[in-house]
Design a protein around this motif. Structure first.
Motif, mmCIF file in Angstrom:
data_model
loop_
_atom_site.group_PDB
_atom_site.id
_atom_site.type_symbol
_atom_site.label_atom_id
_atom_site.label_comp_id
_atom_site.label_asym_id
_atom_site.label_seq_id
_atom_site.Cartn_x
_atom_site.Cartn_y
_atom_site.Cartn_z
ATOM 1 N N ASP A 87 5.671 5.699 38.120
ATOM 2 C CA ASP A 87 5.311 6.190 39.597
ATOM 3 C C ASP A 87 6.780 6.654 40.237
ATOM 4 O OD1 ASP A 87 2.858 5.853 39.347
ATOM 5 O OD2 ASP A 87 2.959 3.719 39.868
ATOM 6 N N LEU A 88 7.820 5.899 40.132
ATOM 7 C CA LEU A 88 9.142 5.995 40.641
ATOM 8 C C LEU A 88 9.720 7.260 39.953
ATOM 9 C CD1 LEU A 88 11.559 5.100 42.268
ATOM 10 C CD2 LEU A 88 12.320 3.987 40.532
ATOM 11 N N ARG A 89 9.570 7.669 38.747
ATOM 12 C CA ARG A 89 10.028 8.949 38.316
ATOM 13 C C ARG A 89 9.163 10.047 39.102
ATOM 14 N NH1 ARG A 89 9.561 6.481 32.722
ATOM 15 N NH2 ARG A 89 8.005 8.373 32.262
ATOM 16 N N LEU A 90 7.782 9.833 39.233
ATOM 17 C CA LEU A 90 7.369 11.174 39.872
ATOM 18 C C LEU A 90 7.744 11.456 41.134
ATOM 19 C CD1 LEU A 90 4.780 13.076 40.191
ATOM 20 C CD2 LEU A 90 3.785 11.100 40.962
ATOM 21 N N VAL A 91 8.422 10.453 41.973
ATOM 22 C CA VAL A 91 8.709 10.406 43.206
ATOM 23 C C VAL A 91 9.893 11.060 43.194
ATOM 24 C CG1 VAL A 91 9.483 9.460 45.491
ATOM 25 C CG2 VAL A 91 7.454 8.892 44.163
ATOM 26 N N ILE A 92 10.897 10.616 42.191
ATOM 27 C CA ILE A 92 12.272 11.337 42.164
ATOM 28 C C ILE A 92 12.091 12.596 41.436
ATOM 29 C CG2 ILE A 92 14.542 11.125 40.708
ATOM 30 C CD1 ILE A 92 14.119 8.190 40.607
ATOM 31 N N ALA A 93 11.012 13.060 40.699
ATOM 32 C CA ALA A 93 11.080 14.397 40.255
ATOM 33 C C ALA A 93 10.599 15.322 41.254
ATOM 34 C CB ALA A 93 10.151 14.406 38.941
ATOM 35 N N VAL A 94 9.670 14.863 42.091
ATOM 36 C CA VAL A 94 9.249 15.671 43.264
ATOM 37 C C VAL A 94 10.349 15.870 44.056
ATOM 38 C CG1 VAL A 94 7.893 15.591 45.524
ATOM 39 C CG2 VAL A 94 6.837 14.986 42.992
ATOM 40 N N ILE A 95 11.116 14.906 44.727
ATOM 41 C CA ILE A 95 12.482 15.129 45.433
ATOM 42 C C ILE A 95 13.411 16.004 44.862
ATOM 43 C CG2 ILE A 95 14.259 14.186 46.590
ATOM 44 C CD1 ILE A 95 12.903 11.443 46.662
ATOM 45 N N ARG A 96 13.730 15.917 43.612
ATOM 46 C CA ARG A 96 14.450 17.119 42.875
ATOM 47 C C ARG A 96 13.809 18.393 43.003
ATOM 48 N NH1 ARG A 96 16.249 13.438 37.417
ATOM 49 N NH2 ARG A 96 17.694 11.958 38.754
ATOM 50 N N ALA A 97 12.544 18.429 42.285
ATOM 51 C CA ALA A 97 11.901 19.824 42.447
ATOM 52 C C ALA A 97 11.836 20.487 43.777
ATOM 53 C CB ALA A 97 10.293 19.589 41.861
ATOM 54 N N THR A 98 11.642 19.701 44.912
ATOM 55 C CA THR A 98 11.549 20.460 46.394
ATOM 56 C C THR A 98 12.782 20.967 46.479
ATOM 57 O OG1 THR A 98 11.930 18.363 47.220
ATOM 58 C CG2 THR A 98 9.650 18.937 47.110
ATOM 59 N N ASN A 99 13.856 20.276 46.206
ATOM 60 C CA ASN A 99 15.312 20.909 46.432
ATOM 61 C C ASN A 99 15.545 22.307 45.710
ATOM 62 O OD1 ASN A 99 18.095 20.707 47.363
ATOM 63 N ND2 ASN A 99 18.603 20.651 45.142
ATOM 64 N N ASP A 100 14.961 22.423 44.574
ATOM 65 C CA ASP A 100 15.187 23.642 43.513
ATOM 66 C C ASP A 100 14.182 24.522 44.190
ATOM 67 O OD1 ASP A 100 16.955 23.297 41.656
ATOM 68 O OD2 ASP A 100 15.741 21.493 41.056
ATOM 69 N N LEU A 101 13.034 24.323 44.481
ATOM 70 C CA LEU A 101 11.988 25.173 45.291
ATOM 71 C C LEU A 101 12.828 25.749 46.734
ATOM 72 C CD1 LEU A 101 8.484 23.562 44.617
ATOM 73 C CD2 LEU A 101 9.523 25.745 43.678
ATOM 74 N N GLU A 102 13.296 24.930 47.342
ATOM 75 C CA GLU A 102 14.018 25.342 48.732
ATOM 76 C C GLU A 102 15.202 26.458 48.391
ATOM 77 O OE1 GLU A 102 16.622 25.768 52.044
ATOM 78 O OE2 GLU A 102 17.293 24.592 49.886
ATOM 79 N N ARG A 103 15.891 26.121 47.247
ATOM 80 C CA ARG A 103 16.981 27.284 46.867
ATOM 81 C C ARG A 103 16.389 28.371 46.529
ATOM 82 N NH1 ARG A 103 21.663 24.144 45.475
ATOM 83 N NH2 ARG A 103 21.989 22.743 47.150
ATOM 84 N N MET A 104 15.380 28.222 45.589
ATOM 85 C CA MET A 104 14.562 29.445 45.266
ATOM 86 C C MET A 104 14.018 30.324 46.673
ATOM 87 S SD MET A 104 12.269 28.474 41.737
ATOM 88 C CE MET A 104 12.747 27.323 40.769
#
Length: 250
Positions: A87-104
């Protein structure tokens, strides 16, 4: 222990299940918005549609607002649920993913701005074939990366990682060709520089799609491969049927 798409629907708290599902849904919505921005920015450039390019340029705040909303939700889950392991990995992965999507989204915005410059100058961009080809490749990478995240599919994520090298090769070849053309015709310099900026933005979007795929591997396998060359990865160990890391605790 590896996780699957069912892992996060097995908590005693039904509300926690709903929180995690909502988090994934919001991430997919953000990804869909970025996909649309990328598609429309390229269409605007290749079709000479300044109205569409302007709309993409002015809609950048939508992606930013989604990132803030998702980040706020992640913080709330961390504070209230204190998730552990997968569950913690999911939250961390989502935080990282949103950063990449924002850059895109920023890069798609950059493409739209350069499209407006080219359209206003009345230029048919040299390099349009390269833009079309590389953009199709990058859009496929982004779509597959988002799908792999939604499905917890490490095999699809690995295919995205492998595609990134092809994009880099195509980008290098296109830039070399455009540089030669620019030297042969100095009058084209201004327009070619705009096209180069577009190609660079597409290459960066490919890099961020690559990052998304790495986040999927981290989410499912508990392995952080962000600084590991694709050549040094063992596909069998990262596939859905591969053995999970002994150090990964669920």
């Amino acid at each position: 222990m590896d996780i699957t798409s069912d892992t996060h629907s097995q908590h005693i708290s039904q509300q926690f299940n709903q929180d995690l599902e909502a988090l994934k849904s919001q991430l997919m919505a953000m990804g869909g918005l970025v996909e649309k921005q990328l598609q429309e920015s390229i269409s605007a450039l290749l079709e000479g549609d300044s109205t569409l390019a302007t709309r993409v340029r002015d809609n950048d705040t939508s992606v930013n607002e989604l990132q803030l909303k998702i980040d706020e939700e992640c913080v709330r889950i961390l504070a209230r649920r204190q998730p552990a392991a997968s569950d913690l990995r999911l939250v961390i992965a989502v935080i990282r993913a949103t950063n990449d999507l924002e850059r895109m989204g920023d890069e798609a915005n950059k493409i739209a701005r350069n499209a407006i410059d080219l359209i206003d100058a009345g230029r048919i961009p040299q390099g349009s074939v390269e833009i079309r080809h590389i953009s199709e490749h990058v859009r496929r990478m982004l779509r597959d990366a988002l799908t792999s995240f939604a499905r917890f599919d490490t095999e699809l994520a690995l295919s995205v990682l492998q595609e990134d090298d092809s994009v880099d090769t195509e980008y290098t070849s296109a830039m070399r060709s455009l540089s030669t053309f620019m030297m042969e015709d100095p009058r084209s310099i201004s327009g070619i520089l705009n096209v180069m900026t577009v190609l660079r933005a597409l290459e960066r979007i490919g890099d961020h799609a690559d990052n998304l795929a790495e986040h999927v591997v981290y989410l499912v396998k508990g392995r952080d491969i962000r600084h590991t060359s694709i050549d040094k990865l063992d596909p069998a160990s990262l596939s859905q049927s591969g053995q999970s890391d002994k150090t990964d605790q669920s």
